[in-house]
Design an enzyme around this catalytic site. Sequence first.
Site, PDB file in Angstrom:
ATOM      1  N   ASP A 285       0.851  -1.210   0.000  1.00 14.57           N
ATOM      2  CA  ASP A 285       0.000   0.000   0.000  1.00 14.57           C
ATOM      3  C   ASP A 285       0.883   1.255   0.000  1.00 14.57           C
ATOM      4  OD1 ASP A 285      -2.567   1.366   2.218  1.00 14.57           O
ATOM      5  OD2 ASP A 285      -2.056   1.761   0.113  1.00 14.57           O
ATOM      6  N   GLU A 319      -2.429  10.623  -0.235  1.00 13.86           N
ATOM      7  CA  GLU A 319      -3.694   9.850  -0.291  1.00 13.86           C
ATOM      8  C   GLU A 319      -4.065   9.372   1.097  1.00 13.86           C
ATOM      9  OE1 GLU A 319      -6.124   6.109  -0.456  1.00 13.86           O
ATOM     10  OE2 GLU A 319      -4.113   6.409   0.350  1.00 13.86           O
ATOM     11  N   GLU A 320      -3.046   8.954   1.841  1.00 17.81           N
ATOM     12  CA  GLU A 320      -3.313   8.380   3.163  1.00 17.81           C
ATOM     13  C   GLU A 320      -3.862   9.405   4.149  1.00 17.81           C
ATOM     14  OE1 GLU A 320      -1.975   4.354   2.280  1.00 17.81           O
ATOM     15  OE2 GLU A 320      -3.423   5.366   3.587  1.00 17.81           O
TER      16      GLU A 320
END
Length: 473
Positions: A285, A319-320
């Site tokens: 991820d 994004e996180e």
Amino acid sequence: MSRFALFAGPALALGLLAAVLATLAASSSCGVREAPPAPPDGSARLREAVTTEGILEHTRRFGEIAEQNGGNRAAGTPGYDASAEYVADRLREAGYDVTIQPFEFPYFEEISPPKLELAAPGRRVFDAGDDFRTLEYSGSGDVTAPVRPAGLGCETGDFASFERGSVALLRRGTCTFEQKAGNAQRAGASAVIVFDPSSGEGSFSGSLRGPGIEIPALSVGSTVGEELGRLAEAGDATVHVATSTHSENRETANVIAESESGREGETVVVGAHLDSVPEGPGINDNASGSSTVLEIAQEMSESGVEPRNRVCFAFWGAEELGLLGSKHYVEGLPEREVEEMSAYLNFDMLGSPNGGRFVYNDSGNPRGSEKIEEVFTDYFESQDLESEADDTLVGRSDHGPFAERGVPVGGLFSGAEGTKTAREAEDYGGEIGAPHDPCYHSSCDGPKNLDVRSLDEMSDAAAHAVLHFAQAR
Ligand SMILES: [Zn+2]
């Protein structure tokens, strides 16, 4: 009549026919070659060029970058900046016109390890990481106060009988962490603890998605959460909570590369986020997705693919922290450019060790998304590979902002914190009841946390779909 002399009388004709047939029989048995297989179409050629070795070369580099930069590649850190530089250099080498799109975001850092202790009844020190974690953008504080459950904490009514100054204990689900913490803070809580009844033992990572919460905010696993809940119901649980955090505005960037050829007015965007969580290197991820998109971009250029439509390869920052990079990009697009987008393809986690072949389901997505889903499922079918529609990612990755502006979206996913079902184990192998990615958002999401077979199958499907929409009429 073929100009051939078949009409010179029946006997002659029969004799001739026999001779021809004999020749044919003779030729097929003695080495006249079968019709050669159809030349590999563009998709097959690109899939051949897009190799796991090529992808792993990038994931290994991202692993090294994380190792050299405090163990992560989170937004606003040197690890992310080095990752962005690496991607931009590779794309320029491949002949792309690269744009670095900077944007500001609220950076969060934990200054010292948090504390959670049961002060009464009895004394118990909980383990930071296993038993509890600080929610991102948590405020700082050092409080000792009674624990008061307040349900999900999504409604102000949940705090109707809440005692100001107490520590609010809330269940995960239904609304966001920041909504829960915001309601608790407004109700006068001195700290907030969120627990996930379904998360099993350990705590989970979560974000308040920005500054604004001044009080300490923690997540705990179901065991600790239910124990505190039981003690609190019994009317006598006091905890000591301490956090020390720092947040400031920092700059990070998206990396965008555009194909040289491709008609104006028809754009395909192919994206993957490049940042990791602060807790780990983020190899599944999402180095798996960003390395796959990078490899596809390189091999399309290398093999001289001339896309009919304009193709944009995008590597998103932050994004996180709430899809910040893709949101920044989409919000900055003029309406005309949004209308010209025929598809946004997202790749977030393609190498889950105990995963599956999940295709973004179109439910709730703009019209046209069903076509993208179809291209992926048809492809897997053509390879005799099981796959299934998945709607667990609605809005949870970078396709969210595109869908919100009506762009058809789709993508692939191999699984995160969800646990494998018996049916999934039948279709994809692996361990029933275990998480699809046991290292999701953790320090063990390193170069070894990749299922190479999954990466191979998913990257081929990604290459196929990118080419399909790049060449669509
Ligand atoms: Zn991700």
